[in-house]
Design an enzyme around this catalytic site. Structure first.
Site, mmCIF file in Angstrom:
data_model
loop_
_atom_site.group_PDB
_atom_site.id
_atom_site.type_symbol
_atom_site.label_atom_id
_atom_site.label_comp_id
_atom_site.label_asym_id
_atom_site.label_seq_id
_atom_site.Cartn_x
_atom_site.Cartn_y
_atom_site.Cartn_z
ATOM 1 N N LYS A 1 0.847 -1.206 0.000
ATOM 2 C CA LYS A 1 0.000 0.000 0.000
ATOM 3 C C LYS A 1 0.876 1.246 0.000
ATOM 4 O O LYS A 1 0.616 2.215 -0.720
ATOM 5 C CB LYS A 1 -0.919 0.014 1.236
ATOM 6 C CG LYS A 1 -2.061 -0.975 1.131
ATOM 7 C CD LYS A 1 -2.775 -1.162 2.466
ATOM 8 C CE LYS A 1 -3.716 -2.355 2.384
ATOM 9 N NZ LYS A 1 -4.198 -2.832 3.660
ATOM 10 N N GLN B 1 -5.008 -2.190 9.878
ATOM 11 C CA GLN B 1 -4.635 -3.424 9.189
ATOM 12 C C GLN B 1 -5.128 -4.621 10.005
ATOM 13 O O GLN B 1 -4.722 -4.806 11.152
ATOM 14 C CB GLN B 1 -3.105 -3.458 9.009
ATOM 15 C CG GLN B 1 -2.611 -4.608 8.171
ATOM 16 C CD GLN B 1 -3.109 -4.559 6.719
ATOM 17 O OE1 GLN B 1 -3.119 -3.495 6.090
ATOM 18 N NE2 GLN B 1 -3.549 -5.682 6.209
ATOM 19 N N ASP C 1 -11.819 2.013 4.067
ATOM 20 C CA ASP C 1 -12.172 0.617 3.821
ATOM 21 C C ASP C 1 -13.697 0.446 3.700
ATOM 22 O O ASP C 1 -14.182 -0.643 3.427
ATOM 23 C CB ASP C 1 -11.645 -0.288 4.957
ATOM 24 C CG ASP C 1 -10.293 -0.907 4.612
ATOM 25 O OD1 ASP C 1 -10.020 -1.077 3.397
ATOM 26 O OD2 ASP C 1 -9.512 -1.203 5.527
#
Ligand code: NAD
Length: 302
Positions: free
Chosen positions: A49, A93, A124
């Site tokens: 990322k 995460q 997200d």
């Protein structure tokens, strides 16, 4: 024999679009990733990322905590990132390592953190407000990177956006087609099912308690497999000529494999995505697309 949908190639095009959008913004958008512990897979995902963010001009900050971090400390960090004006998008995460949060009994569900993230920075798309807004959309609207100033004010799961992009690449009109999603998770299954519905597909959601998976999936014109079970989907699960999107990323004997038995399903499907190199790279691209979107939405009320 099916056509293979090359996620890396498509992701490169999406990243190029994002880079252009970023260059037109008054400052570089900021992404914060909260990483707990030293799990090699999580560290690799974060590194990917970071690398992709740099490539398009997004500033990426990784906040690292030891495995035994307290629940209080993580909550404090989320509150600080919510306030930080240089941060437009926040990711936790997942999964959290088993030893984290020794101060919390019972062990907290990730949702207890996810709902603390400012919905306007929830790239997200996991905050209940964003999931609820997706659920409330009455018709397909631009939910991905877009220069449209009237963006609907929601952030949608990047993985679900990646799934839809791969399906669009086939050029097949989804209206009236039968789509089967194997997953009911908030991250993949539910948002993918909702996006397919918005494209007028007739959608069935399967899950771990579905009684006859073969009966459901073998009728699907579009099959999205996201169970996280290596090799779950075989030739007998597939309708001839179907679009098969494999979201699963499973580590088997130090190799990454999907949920679909690629070699045998490829003989029967019309289109198929590989693992690695299918949904994964596009998910990273749309995550960064969401950072740009969050930047733009922060200029209007959320
Ligand atoms: P999850 O555990 O939250 O959800 C899994 C879902 O699959 C559940 O709804 C469960 O009911 C269903 N399921 C499990 N076993 C099943 C079975 N035998 N038959 C039918 N349904 C079954 O997982 P998740 O976080 O949604 O991730 C799922 C998979 O997708 C994992 O392999 C993960 O690594 C992968 N993933 C990939 C990307 C990507 O970018 N490619 C992004 C997110 C997740």
């Amino acid at each position: 024999m099916s056509s293979v949908l090359d996620g890396r190639k498509i992701a490169d095009k999406v990243l190029a679009e994002i880079k252009e959008e970023v260059a037109a913004l008054p400052r570089p958008p900021g992404l914060a990733v909260v990483l707990i512990g030293r799990d090699p897979a999580s560290r690799l995902y974060v590194k990917n990322k970071q690398k992709a963010a740099e490539q398009v001009g997004i500033s990426c900050y990784v906040v690292r905590f030891p495995e035994n971090v307290s629940i209080k400390r993580v909550k404090q960090e989320i509150a600080a990132l919510n306030k930080a004006s240089a941060i437009d998008g926040i990711i936790l995460q997942l999964p959290f390592p088993s030893l984290s949060f020794p101060d919390a009994v019972p062990r907290p569900d990730p949702l207890c953190f996810l709902r603390l993230i400012d919905p306007a920075k929830d790239i997200d798309g996991l905050h209940p407000l964003n999931l609820g807004r997706l659920c409330s959309l009455k018709e397909a609207a631009p939910i991905s990177i877009s220069s449209d100033p009237n963006l609907p004010n929601l952030l949608v799961s990047p993985t679900a956006q990646a799934v839809m992009k791969l399906i669009r690449e086939t050029g097949i009109d989804l209206a009236g087609k039968k789509a089967v999603v194997v997953s009911r998770s908030n991250l993949v299954g539910k948002p993918a099912a909702l996006l397919l519905l918005l494209q007028d597909a007739t959608v069935t959601v399967c899950h771990s308690k579905t009684l006859d998976l073969v009966r459901e999936t073998s009728q699907a014109d579009i099959l999205v497999a996201a169970a996280g079970v290596p090799g779950l989907i075989t030739k007998k699960h597939i309708k001839k000529g179907a679009i098969v999107i494999d979201v699963g990323i499973n580590r088997v004997d130090d190799r990454l494999v999907g949920d679909v038995r690629f070699n045998e399903v490829k003989q029967k499907a019309g289109w198929i995505t590989p693992v690695p190199g299918g949904v994964g790279p596009l998910t990273v691209a749309y995550l960064l697309g969401n950072v740009v979107r969050a930047f733009k939405l922060s200029r209007v009320a959320m």
